[in-house]
Design a protein around this motif. Sequence first.
Motif, PDB file in Angstrom:
ATOM      1  N   SER B  44       0.831  -1.200   0.000  1.00  0.00           N
ATOM      2  CA  SER B  44       0.000   0.000   0.000  1.00  0.00           C
ATOM      3  C   SER B  44       0.868   1.254   0.000  1.00  0.00           C
ATOM      4  O   SER B  44       2.086   1.192   0.131  1.00  0.00           O
ATOM      5  CB  SER B  44      -0.883   0.019   1.247  1.00  0.00           C
ATOM      6  N   SER B  45       0.184   2.375  -0.137  1.00  0.00           N
ATOM      7  CA  SER B  45       0.772   3.657   0.203  1.00  0.00           C
ATOM      8  C   SER B  45       0.134   4.052   1.527  1.00  0.00           C
ATOM      9  O   SER B  45      -1.092   4.215   1.596  1.00  0.00           O
ATOM     10  CB  SER B  45       0.481   4.696  -0.875  1.00  0.00           C
ATOM     11  N   MET B  46       0.927   4.175   2.562  1.00  0.00           N
ATOM     12  CA  MET B  46       0.372   4.327   3.898  1.00  0.00           C
ATOM     13  C   MET B  46      -0.535   5.553   3.996  1.00  0.00           C
ATOM     14  O   MET B  46      -0.151   6.651   3.605  1.00  0.00           O
ATOM     15  CB  MET B  46       1.493   4.426   4.931  1.00  0.00           C
ATOM     16  N   GLY B  47      -1.731   5.321   4.496  1.00  0.00           N
ATOM     17  CA  GLY B  47      -2.687   6.404   4.684  1.00  0.00           C
ATOM     18  C   GLY B  47      -3.573   6.680   3.496  1.00  0.00           C
ATOM     19  O   GLY B  47      -4.468   7.528   3.579  1.00  0.00           O
ATOM     20  N   GLN B  48      -3.380   5.964   2.398  1.00  0.00           N
ATOM     21  CA  GLN B  48      -4.130   6.292   1.184  1.00  0.00           C
ATOM     22  C   GLN B  48      -5.295   5.339   0.917  1.00  0.00           C
ATOM     23  O   GLN B  48      -5.933   5.439  -0.138  1.00  0.00           O
ATOM     24  CB  GLN B  48      -3.186   6.319  -0.027  1.00  0.00           C
ATOM     25  N   GLY B  49      -5.606   4.442   1.842  1.00  0.00           N
ATOM     26  CA  GLY B  49      -6.757   3.562   1.657  1.00  0.00           C
ATOM     27  C   GLY B  49      -8.061   4.319   1.440  1.00  0.00           C
ATOM     28  O   GLY B  49      -8.815   4.017   0.505  1.00  0.00           O
ATOM     29  N   PRO B  50      -8.369   5.328   2.268  1.00  0.00           N
ATOM     30  CA  PRO B  50      -9.619   6.073   2.049  1.00  0.00           C
ATOM     31  C   PRO B  50      -9.661   6.778   0.690  1.00  0.00           C
ATOM     32  O   PRO B  50     -10.725   6.836   0.057  1.00  0.00           O
ATOM     33  CB  PRO B  50      -9.605   7.093   3.200  1.00  0.00           C
ATOM     34  N   ALA B  51      -8.523   7.277   0.240  1.00  0.00           N
ATOM     35  CA  ALA B  51      -8.505   7.948  -1.069  1.00  0.00           C
ATOM     36  C   ALA B  51      -8.728   6.952  -2.190  1.00  0.00           C
ATOM     37  O   ALA B  51      -9.479   7.228  -3.142  1.00  0.00           O
ATOM     38  CB  ALA B  51      -7.165   8.678  -1.254  1.00  0.00           C
ATOM     39  N   LEU B  52      -8.109   5.799  -2.086  1.00  0.00           N
ATOM     40  CA  LEU B  52      -8.335   4.750  -3.085  1.00  0.00           C
ATOM     41  C   LEU B  52      -9.818   4.361  -3.108  1.00  0.00           C
ATOM     42  O   LEU B  52     -10.428   4.217  -4.172  1.00  0.00           O
ATOM     43  CB  LEU B  52      -7.468   3.529  -2.763  1.00  0.00           C
ATOM     44  N   GLY B  53     -10.381   4.211  -1.914  1.00  0.00           N
ATOM     45  CA  GLY B  53     -11.800   3.871  -1.818  1.00  0.00           C
ATOM     46  C   GLY B  53     -12.701   4.962  -2.364  1.00  0.00           C
ATOM     47  O   GLY B  53     -13.726   4.673  -2.998  1.00  0.00           O
ATOM     48  N   LEU B  54     -12.318   6.210  -2.147  1.00  0.00           N
ATOM     49  CA  LEU B  54     -13.122   7.315  -2.678  1.00  0.00           C
ATOM     50  C   LEU B  54     -13.146   7.266  -4.205  1.00  0.00           C
ATOM     51  O   LEU B  54     -14.207   7.444  -4.820  1.00  0.00           O
ATOM     52  CB  LEU B  54     -12.557   8.660  -2.202  1.00  0.00           C
ATOM     53  N   GLY B  55     -11.992   7.007  -4.804  1.00  0.00           N
ATOM     54  CA  GLY B  55     -11.964   6.910  -6.258  1.00  0.00           C
ATOM     55  C   GLY B  55     -12.868   5.800  -6.771  1.00  0.00           C
ATOM     56  O   GLY B  55     -13.623   5.975  -7.724  1.00  0.00           O
TER      57      GLY B  55
END
Lengths: 162, 185
Positions: B44-55
Amino acid sequence: MLDGPAVAAALRECGVTHVIWVPDTHIGAWEAALVAEPSLRLIRVCREGEAIAVAGGLLLGGKKPIVLIQCTGFFEAGDALRNIVHDMKLPLFLIVGVRSYYAHQQGKTADNCPLFTEPIVQAWQLPYQVFTEQNGTADLVSCYRQAQAENRAGAILLAEGT
Amino acid sequence: MTHQQALEVLAGQRGQRIVITTMGSIAIWPKLSDTPLDFAYIPSSMGQGPALGLGLALAHPERGVIVVNGDGCTLMNLGCLVTMAGNPANLFLIIIDNGLYEVTGGQARPGGSVDFAGLARSAGIERVYQFDTAEAWRARAAEALSGSGPAVICLKVDGKLGQKTPAPPQPMRGQVARLRQALTR
């Protein structure tokens, strides 16, 4: 020379669906045109790494996003770029504003952004093209379409400043 | 509640939504659900799970996306709460709060007791839930996961020391391919 209406028209021509951005003073002037273009949705995020990850999700979902950010944010966003482009192999496309590019060329600035931008883009193994005032929307469309055709990531480094 | 209990309740209520897991949840979730709509975000890129999910949620608003994030990685990108509020989408962010960087062995994360629910509300998220026990989460999970996002659900779980970094259930390339295939059906 790229301006807002020309860029919006070029992105429409490319079939881009979403623009994810953290604007700088140059790219920020495109805002009204990007908002007015009905084929585009402008996504405002808080940080550049976040922009890249949102674009990653959109690409996973079959959309065609583009990320517009400044080089300073690009420097911060390396981990997201590494993950989306190199782990997930998604064809991310960015336009990155290079602050003080022209002043640096003339030796008239202490701003070190232009010094580091290209080496860092190269370090991330991201194919790119520098756009100066000589480049127009046809070049933008061509650059984007070539990356799409090769199913790879790519970037335009947009020369900024006087 | 335990991390396992928190995710068991989620597994019973996720419906047909995409579930993106991060960090310590990746060690648990594939045993509860391993379908093409389950995406273990590792590497992952740490902290970017919510952004990936938003996309993903913006790309597929009819489907809905649940992101199971850690407290440490949420702190790495707190701006995601503001971005979620500013770009409404069918996205549910679950914050697993164990107070630790569990996947690196259990070091304390900064901040001590952080009010993630308060942060989410302050960011502009209207639907915010917080559950400190498995019983409370079980009783209201259906409500919290009903309808459309954005919503933030904060779950206080027991931290564990000495945990190993989870391994991906399958290589990223395979996960990307099967999720994309599922979304084109």
